[in-house]
Design a protein around this motif. Structure first.
Motif, PDB file in Angstrom:
ATOM      1  N   LEU A 120       0.831  -1.205   0.000  1.00 34.96           N
ATOM      2  CA  LEU A 120       0.000   0.000   0.000  1.00 34.96           C
ATOM      3  C   LEU A 120       0.868   1.258   0.000  1.00 34.96           C
ATOM      4  O   LEU A 120       0.573   2.223  -0.717  1.00 34.96           O
ATOM      5  CB  LEU A 120      -0.923   0.002   1.225  1.00 34.96           C
ATOM      6  CG  LEU A 120      -1.964  -1.117   1.303  1.00 34.96           C
ATOM      7  CD1 LEU A 120      -2.808  -0.967   2.565  1.00 34.96           C
ATOM      8  CD2 LEU A 120      -2.857  -1.134   0.068  1.00 34.96           C
ATOM      9  N   VAL A 121       1.957   1.238   0.775  1.00 36.26           N
ATOM     10  CA  VAL A 121       2.883   2.380   0.801  1.00 36.26           C
ATOM     11  C   VAL A 121       3.545   2.548  -0.567  1.00 36.26           C
ATOM     12  O   VAL A 121       3.674   3.671  -1.086  1.00 36.26           O
ATOM     13  CB  VAL A 121       3.952   2.195   1.896  1.00 36.26           C
ATOM     14  CG1 VAL A 121       5.027   3.278   1.794  1.00 36.26           C
ATOM     15  CG2 VAL A 121       3.307   2.215   3.279  1.00 36.26           C
ATOM     16  N   ALA A 122       3.960   1.434  -1.172  1.00 36.07           N
ATOM     17  CA  ALA A 122       4.584   1.486  -2.497  1.00 36.07           C
ATOM     18  C   ALA A 122       3.611   2.040  -3.537  1.00 36.07           C
ATOM     19  O   ALA A 122       4.006   2.801  -4.430  1.00 36.07           O
ATOM     20  CB  ALA A 122       5.054   0.096  -2.906  1.00 36.07           C
ATOM     21  N   THR A 123       2.334   1.685  -3.414  1.00 32.60           N
ATOM     22  CA  THR A 123       1.319   2.196  -4.334  1.00 32.60           C
ATOM     23  C   THR A 123       1.164   3.706  -4.198  1.00 32.60           C
ATOM     24  O   THR A 123       1.039   4.428  -5.192  1.00 32.60           O
ATOM     25  CB  THR A 123      -0.035   1.502  -4.073  1.00 32.60           C
ATOM     26  OG1 THR A 123       0.127   0.090  -4.238  1.00 32.60           O
ATOM     27  CG2 THR A 123      -1.103   2.002  -5.040  1.00 32.60           C
ATOM     28  N   PHE A 124       1.178   4.185  -2.967  1.00 37.14           N
ATOM     29  CA  PHE A 124       1.095   5.635  -2.741  1.00 37.14           C
ATOM     30  C   PHE A 124       2.289   6.347  -3.386  1.00 37.14           C
ATOM     31  O   PHE A 124       2.119   7.382  -4.047  1.00 37.14           O
ATOM     32  CB  PHE A 124       1.059   5.938  -1.244  1.00 37.14           C
ATOM     33  CG  PHE A 124       1.018   7.411  -0.935  1.00 37.14           C
ATOM     34  CD1 PHE A 124      -0.187   8.100  -0.954  1.00 37.14           C
ATOM     35  CD2 PHE A 124       2.186   8.122  -0.669  1.00 37.14           C
ATOM     36  CE1 PHE A 124      -0.234   9.473  -0.697  1.00 37.14           C
ATOM     37  CE2 PHE A 124       2.154   9.489  -0.407  1.00 37.14           C
ATOM     38  CZ  PHE A 124       0.943  10.161  -0.422  1.00 37.14           C
ATOM     39  N   MET A 125       3.494   5.796  -3.220  1.00 34.33           N
ATOM     40  CA  MET A 125       4.696   6.405  -3.788  1.00 34.33           C
ATOM     41  C   MET A 125       4.666   6.367  -5.317  1.00 34.33           C
ATOM     42  O   MET A 125       5.114   7.302  -5.982  1.00 34.33           O
ATOM     43  CB  MET A 125       5.947   5.692  -3.263  1.00 34.33           C
ATOM     44  CG  MET A 125       6.145   5.807  -1.762  1.00 34.33           C
ATOM     45  SD  MET A 125       6.172   7.528  -1.192  1.00 34.33           S
ATOM     46  CE  MET A 125       7.648   8.124  -2.019  1.00 34.33           C
ATOM     47  N   PHE A 126       4.125   5.296  -5.870  1.00 32.53           N
ATOM     48  CA  PHE A 126       3.986   5.187  -7.322  1.00 32.53           C
ATOM     49  C   PHE A 126       3.079   6.309  -7.847  1.00 32.53           C
ATOM     50  O   PHE A 126       3.389   6.964  -8.843  1.00 32.53           O
ATOM     51  CB  PHE A 126       3.407   3.819  -7.687  1.00 32.53           C
ATOM     52  CG  PHE A 126       3.031   3.677  -9.134  1.00 32.53           C
ATOM     53  CD1 PHE A 126       4.002   3.582 -10.121  1.00 32.53           C
ATOM     54  CD2 PHE A 126       1.695   3.640  -9.521  1.00 32.53           C
ATOM     55  CE1 PHE A 126       3.657   3.456 -11.462  1.00 32.53           C
ATOM     56  CE2 PHE A 126       1.340   3.507 -10.856  1.00 32.53           C
ATOM     57  CZ  PHE A 126       2.325   3.419 -11.817  1.00 32.53           C
ATOM     58  N   GLY A 127       1.958   6.541  -7.147  1.00 35.38           N
ATOM     59  CA  GLY A 127       1.064   7.629  -7.528  1.00 35.38           C
ATOM     60  C   GLY A 127       1.742   8.977  -7.443  1.00 35.38           C
ATOM     61  O   GLY A 127       1.550   9.843  -8.301  1.00 35.38           O
ATOM     62  N   ALA A 128       2.573   9.171  -6.401  1.00 35.53           N
ATOM     63  CA  ALA A 128       3.299  10.438  -6.235  1.00 35.53           C
ATOM     64  C   ALA A 128       4.253  10.675  -7.408  1.00 35.53           C
ATOM     65  O   ALA A 128       4.384  11.793  -7.903  1.00 35.53           O
ATOM     66  CB  ALA A 128       4.063  10.435  -4.911  1.00 35.53           C
ATOM     67  N   LEU A 129       4.914   9.614  -7.871  1.00 31.06           N
ATOM     68  CA  LEU A 129       5.842   9.722  -9.012  1.00 31.06           C
ATOM     69  C   LEU A 129       5.101  10.175 -10.267  1.00 31.06           C
ATOM     70  O   LEU A 129       5.555  11.080 -10.978  1.00 31.06           O
ATOM     71  CB  LEU A 129       6.530   8.373  -9.263  1.00 31.06           C
ATOM     72  CG  LEU A 129       7.385   8.287 -10.531  1.00 31.06           C
ATOM     73  CD1 LEU A 129       8.610   9.187 -10.415  1.00 31.06           C
ATOM     74  CD2 LEU A 129       7.812   6.848 -10.807  1.00 31.06           C
ATOM     75  N   ILE A 130       3.955   9.559 -10.547  1.00 30.23           N
ATOM     76  CA  ILE A 130       3.185   9.924 -11.730  1.00 30.23           C
ATOM     77  C   ILE A 130       2.661  11.353 -11.612  1.00 30.23           C
ATOM     78  O   ILE A 130       2.674  12.133 -12.572  1.00 30.23           O
ATOM     79  CB  ILE A 130       2.012   8.945 -11.941  1.00 30.23           C
ATOM     80  CG1 ILE A 130       2.524   7.502 -12.087  1.00 30.23           C
ATOM     81  CG2 ILE A 130       1.194   9.344 -13.159  1.00 30.23           C
ATOM     82  CD1 ILE A 130       3.417   7.275 -13.277  1.00 30.23           C
TER      83      ILE A 130
END
Length: 387
Positions: A370-380
């Motif tokens: 879930l944390v990795a998903t949040f960071m992925f969204g931040a990158l995009i």
């Protein structure tokens, strides 16, 4: 076949934009860097799609993004989701409508018919609207046939182009920085994120097991990755990085195959049209369900909002195909990454009322994923501001 058809709707919704935009956007990075970027974005979008499927199985009557948001995030969350959903669908419907008009114009010119893009996409939109209004079973059958035909066309194109592949073209780069890679991540992200159709498909397959829902999502996400990589390999391998990087629209990409046989050029044009049509079907299905769920049960009103309003907007934003996909990318971060993430966190709380199916699906990975998903969204999200 119903589940397989649903996977094809999911895949077809993603493929339209990506098949046409990916060569023009990614060519500058060369094949290998582009493949790496696509794989990273594929992982992030697939996990977020599974999170939304989880939320849909744990809520009642989730037939659209609106109702899923209401049951998980409350009324304020529903209103915020609806605003984002309409912004996204407006961008996508405009992009696909413009692309279809451009393709119809160029294809009909080849046979001596000069039909303006506006007239072409107006007729197309109004006719396809009747299919969407008729119901998901009709969409499923039409999409299944179009998708299989599209894949057949893709194989014909790939097989024809393989004879002229120059391996040196694949390792070419036109000079780029890490910032350039991040900048174009939003467009590639849009090409993978078909998450908007998940509530409709979960509702359509309400009798399916949890394992079948998961596998339907996974297959629908893997198909675009394979098609994108194969298509990019063929286009860059034939035309080279420098040539592809200069294309500004779909017609130029098709015209680049002038040196090939007339048959191949026609196949590429038909394949491109089918890719757009399958995407259009998925997006318009999701928008129609949303309009019926959030605005009016009246089919005529929902039809007008879904198909006539985008026609007006497409006329205002002509020649903005890539720009519309770019704008959609920023909205999608909220809707397709952080939205499902917030919904999944909510439905996993012990006090959330489990009022959905007898079986409910929980995506693996735990808190770290879930944390990795949040960071992925931040990158995009950051990539959108680097343009």
């Amino acid at each position: 076949m119903k589940l397989f058809g649903s996977s094809l709707i999911l895949a077809g919704t993603a493929l339209g934009a990506g098949m046409l935009a990916i060569p023009m956007v990614l060519a500058q990075f060369g094949f290998f860097v582009s493949a790496g970027l696509m794989f990273v974005i594929f992982i992030g979008t697939t996990y977020a799609t599974l999170l939304l499927a989880e939320a849909c199985t744990k809520t009642q009557q989730s037939t659209s993004m609106s109702s899923t948001a209401y049951f998980t995030l409350g009324r304020k969350g529903m209103h915020f989701t609806n605003i984002l959903f309409y912004l996204l669908l407006a961008c996508l419907m405009i992009a696909y409508t413009i692309g279809i008009g451009d393709l119809l114009h160029s294809m009909l010119l080849e046979v001596g018919v000069d039909l303006s893009p506006v007239v072409g996409y107006t007729i197309f939109s109004l006719v396809m609207g009747l299919v969407v209004v008729a119901g998901k079973a009709y969409i499923d059958k039409l999409n299944r046939g179009l998708f299989i035909l599209m894949i057949a066309m893709l194989f014909v194109v790939i097989f024809s182009l393989m004879n002229n592949i120059e391996l040196a073209n694949l390792s070419q780069e036109s000079g780029f920085s890490v910032n350039d890679v991040v900048q174009y991540s939003a467009v590639i992200f849009t090409s993978f994120a078909a998450i908007i159709v998940i509530p409709s498909l979960v509702s359509y397959n309400q009798d399916a097991s949890i394992a079948q829902i998961r596998n339907m999502v996974l297959l629908g996400c893997v198909i675009p990755l394979v098609c994108y990589l194969t298509w990019l390999f063929a286009v860059i391998g034939n035309l080279g990085v420098e040539a592809v990087s200069k294309f500004e629209n779909i017609s130029q990409l098709i015209a680049a195959f002038d040196g090939e046989t007339d048959l191949l050029k026609s196949v590429v044009a038909i394949f491109s049209a089918l890719a757009l049509i399958t995407s259009y079907l998925g997006v318009s299905m999701a928008l129609y369900d949303q309009n019926k769920d959030a605005i009016s049960k009246n089919p005529l009103i929902a039809y007008a909002l879904t198909f006539i309003l985008p026609l007006v907007l497409a006329t205002l934003f002509a020649n903005q195909f890539i720009s519309m996909l770019d704008y959609a990318g920023m909205v999608l971060v909220f809707l397709a990454i952080w939205g499902p993430l917030a919904m999944a966190v909510k439905v996993r709380k012990p006090d959330f009322p489990q009022v959905g199916r007898e079986q409910t699906y929980t995506v693996g990975g735990g808190q770290a994923a879930l944390v990795a998903t949040f960071m992925f969204g931040a990158l995009i999200f950051v990539s959108w501001f680097m343009g």
